[in-house]
Every structure is written in C-alpha cells, then in structure tokens.
Design an enzyme around this catalytic site. Structure first.
Site, PDB file in Angstrom:
ATOM      1  N   LYS A 148       3.641 -15.262   1.542  1.00  0.00           N
ATOM      2  CA  LYS A 148       3.637 -16.106   0.341  1.00  0.00           C
ATOM      3  C   LYS A 148       5.092 -16.318  -0.067  1.00  0.00           C
ATOM      4  CE  LYS A 148       0.593 -16.954  -2.310  1.00  0.00           C
ATOM      5  NZ  LYS A 148       0.057 -18.315  -2.586  1.00  0.00           N
ATOM      6  N   ASP A 181     -10.281  -9.106   8.138  1.00  0.00           N
ATOM      7  CA  ASP A 181     -11.720  -8.971   7.847  1.00  0.00           C
ATOM      8  C   ASP A 181     -12.386 -10.340   7.805  1.00  0.00           C
ATOM      9  OD1 ASP A 181     -11.712  -6.277   7.809  1.00  0.00           O
ATOM     10  OD2 ASP A 181     -12.385  -6.036   5.741  1.00  0.00           O
ATOM     11  N   TYR A 191       0.821  -1.220   0.000  1.00  0.00           N
ATOM     12  CA  TYR A 191       0.000   0.000   0.000  1.00  0.00           C
ATOM     13  C   TYR A 191       0.854   1.269   0.000  1.00  0.00           C
ATOM     14  CZ  TYR A 191      -3.963  -3.032   1.141  1.00  0.00           C
ATOM     15  OH  TYR A 191      -4.926  -4.003   1.131  1.00  0.00           O
ATOM     16  N   ASP A 247      -2.563 -17.975   1.684  1.00  0.00           N
ATOM     17  CA  ASP A 247      -3.778 -18.556   1.088  1.00  0.00           C
ATOM     18  C   ASP A 247      -4.216 -19.787   1.891  1.00  0.00           C
ATOM     19  OD1 ASP A 247      -1.412 -19.726   0.190  1.00  0.00           O
ATOM     20  OD2 ASP A 247      -2.208 -20.292  -1.755  1.00  0.00           O
ATOM     21  N   ASP A 259      -4.932  -7.169   5.832  1.00  0.00           N
ATOM     22  CA  ASP A 259      -6.176  -6.475   5.512  1.00  0.00           C
ATOM     23  C   ASP A 259      -7.271  -7.511   5.224  1.00  0.00           C
ATOM     24  OD1 ASP A 259      -7.924  -4.481   4.901  1.00  0.00           O
ATOM     25  OD2 ASP A 259      -6.903  -3.814   3.071  1.00  0.00           O
TER      26      ASP A 259
END
Ligand code: NAD
Length: 367
Positions: A191, A252, A141, A224, A248
């Site tokens: 990852k 959530d 970001y 993942d 992020d």
C-alpha cells in the site's frame, strides 16, 4: 548428496495424512531411486503429552540439521486450556522462528476436476496456477512498539509495521527465483499510496529486480486492488510477493479460489544452508481437524502435495514433483473423492488410506 527429512506428524489428522505421505516416499525410493533418510518425532500436543513441551530442544536441533521438515498439523480441544507458552501452536511457531523461515509459499492451483468447487465461475479458475510468496518473519505481527496502553480515559491498541531493506530484499529474491522456474512474472503488492513501509517495499523490490533479475517481468499493485484482481481474473498472475499482513489475507483468499482446505499445501523457506539447500518446512494449510480425526475421512492430498513441494524446492526434483502432481490430478479426474471433495455431482467415495493407495497406483501407472 543424501536427502534428509524430519517428519513431524503432530496431532489430530496429522498422523493419518502423514501415513499416506510415507507410502509416497517409499514409492519414490523403490521405483525412482530417490531415497530419503527419514526420522520421525513429536510436535504439538503429542510432544506436550510426552515431554511437557510442544517441541523439545532435541527435536528443534534435528530440524535445524535436516534438508526439510514435513509437518502434519498441531492442536486440538484437549489442549485449548493449556498455558499459552506450552500450547501446541508454540511448537510450530518455534520451528518457524528459529529456522528463520522468511518466505512462505502458498500455491493456489485449481485441478480441472475440482473447478466446480470454487465459488467463482469454472472458466475463471480452471487451470489456475499461481504462487503467493508471503513475508513471514517481520512486519506488523512482530513490529515494536506493540500493546494496549491507557491514554487518558480510554485504551489504545498499538501495532507497528516495520520492514528493513534486507528483509524486503531477501523475500523479493525468493519470489524472483521462483518466477524463473515458473511463468517468469512477479507482481509485488503493498500500500505504497498510504504507508511508508509500502513505499520502501516497492523501491527495494524494484532495485533487486533491476540489479539482479531484469529478465523477470515485474509489476506493482496496491494490495486492495490486488484482492479485487485475484477474484476478478486470478489467472493474470504468476508469482505474487507481499508482506506478512497482506500475505496472510491474500493467500487465504487465493486458496479458496480452488475449493477445499484438504487440497492446499505450503512451504516456508529460509536462507541456504552449507549444502546450498534452503532451510525448509513443508506443511498442509489445514489444521488438525479434530472433528474427523481417527475416522479415515481426512483428505491426505494437501500433505502429499506439500511433499511434492519438498521434492521441487529442497531436493531439486521438479520433474518428480510434477509426476506426483500428475498422479493426484489423475485420481481426481477418475472421480475419487474423500468426503470433503464430495460435491453435488458425486464421485467414488474413498477413505484417507484409499486416496493414498490410489495415488500410489496412479504413480505406478504413469511409469
Ligand atoms: P481445521 O483446518 O483443522 O479444520 C477446519 C475444517 O476443515 C474442519 O471441518 C475439518 O474437518 C476440515 N478439514 C481440515 N483439513 C481437512 C482434510 N485434510 N480433509 C478433510 N477435511 C479437512 O481448522 P480448525 O477446526 O479451525 O482447527 C482445529 C485445530 O487445528 C485447532 O486446534 C487449531 O488451532 C489447529 N490448527 C492448526 C494448524 C496447523 O497445524 N498449521 C492450522 C490451523 C488450525
């Protein structure tokens, strides 16, 4: 040591839910002798309306001085057309950036009385208590280069995932410190199979562990696979530490395991200040909910639980935080429900104020 607190109620339901937190703060002063020097100021649209900016320099300076900032919510349709530079959200972003709040703590805790609210089966989520630590100030970001450029006949969108060793190390330390106060387990997610920044992330987390926290149980998981495990068997985790982007998404996802937005607190922590306490901002995960603002419908529990996090992480009052969480649990077990918590099984409807009063009464009853 004095306890200093800056309250920024903000917009929409922010002032309503914060009024209930004030009752709790007063209760701890009167009944437990834990007093706070509280100041209150404007942020977001409320600050823009008065000062033409979503956060004045004076408020920013105050935020840097106090032990903890407690924020309600910012934003609303009235401000949607404002220039990006003065939008209410800029006030919040400035606080996070200038206080350098690099560790975002998002608990996912399932109160037994609300287990049927989850989209997962009751036995998968009942009693769930995990903490996601998301790196908040770096990663994709913020990385450069970024932008949309022209390449030949087409546009190309570019963002850069970038992490330094020290950025990874400091958030890893936050996760290990937290784990020591909880279940003593950290799972780090990245990852590393396809991203170099993930390889470095895994290495640095392991190095910090081996050198400084060998007593904490550490595991690594691809993000993942982590998402799958979070929905399959979330109770296997204690503390999860991950980067800004994966955090992020995963925070959530984990939050929704537990039901309503009106129940979710958060903390954002930075480096220790001179008095040893970390820079800290506590806020509910929800926004300003303009659709229900001013109607006494908002659930104040997310904001009240954010204050419980402040008690635990800024003021070293873990037992008192647990006392407040137990009072919330009792009120829910008694069937009290703001509108957002009203499921098919019904309950006793209460207003924002009614919920705050009931939690204060439960605190009294618990003495
Ligand atoms: P929102 O979280 O404000 O509301 C989403 C839905 O959840 C709404 O139906 C709302 O009524 C409900 N809800 C939220 N909090 C609740 C509570 N405590 N009790 C009961 N119901 C609750 O998100 P949104 O509608 O997407 O955004 C509204 C405004 O808030 C926008 O201006 C947005 O930019 C802003 N926002 C601010 C923050 C923040 O301050 N941290 C976060 C998200 C959104």
């Amino acid at each position: 040591m004095t306890n200093t607190l800056l309250i920024l109620p903000g917009d929409g339901i922010g002032p309503e839910v914060m009024a209930e937190v004030r009752k709790i703060i007063d209760w701890f002063g009167a009944k437990r002798g834990i007093t706070f020097e509280v100041s209150e100021d404007l942020v977001g649209g409320a600050a823009y309306d008065k000062h033409g900016t979503p956060l004045t320099d004076a408020t920013m300076a105050k935020a840097q001085e106090v032990d903890a900032v407690l924020l309600g919510a910012v934003g609303g349709p009235k401000y949607d057309k404002l220039d990006f530079s003065v939008k209410p959200e800029r006030g919040l972003l400035r606080l996070r950036k200038e206080m350098d709040l690099y560790a975002n703590l998002r608990p996912a805790q399932c109160f037994d009385a609300l287990a049927d609210f989850s989209s997962l089966k009751r036995d998968v989520v009942a009693g769930l208590d995990i903490m996601i630590v998301r790196e908040l100030t770096s990663g994709v970001y913020f990385g450069e280069p970024r932008g949309i450029i022209k390449e030949g006949n087409e546009r190309v969108g570019i963002n850069t995932q970038r992490y330094t060793e020290s950025e990874i190390a400091r958030v890893a330390r936050s996760a290990f410190e937290l784990a020591k106060r909880r279940g003593n387990k950290v799972c780090s997610m990245e990852k590393a199979n396809v991203m170099e920044s993930g390889v470095l992330w895994r290495d640095v987390v392991q190095e910090i562990h081996d050198a400084e926290y060998p007593e904490v149980e550490l595991s690594h998981m691809y993000a993942d696979a982590g998402a799958m495990q979070l929905t399959r068997a979330p109770k296997q985790f204690d503390v999860i530490v991950t980067d800004n982007l994966f955090g992020d998404l995963l925070s959530d996802l984990a939050a929704m395991l537990t039901g309503s937005l009106g129940m979710l607190p958060s903390a954002s922590l930075g480096a220790p200040m001179a008095n040893g306490r970390p820079k800290a901002l506590y806020e509910p995960v929800h926004g300003s909910a303009p659709d229900i603002a001013g109607q006494g419908k908002a659930n104040p529990i997310a904001c009240i639980l954010s204050f419980a996090m402040a008690l635990r992480y800024s003021f070293d009052q873990g037992d008192e935080a647990a006392r407040l969480e137990a009072a919330v649990e009792k009120v829910l077990a008694d069937g009290l429900r703001t509108a957002d918590l009203m499921g098919p099984e019904g309950g006793k409807p209460v207003s924002t104020q009614g919920m705050g009063d009931a939690i204060v009464a439960a605190l009294d009853a618990g003495l």
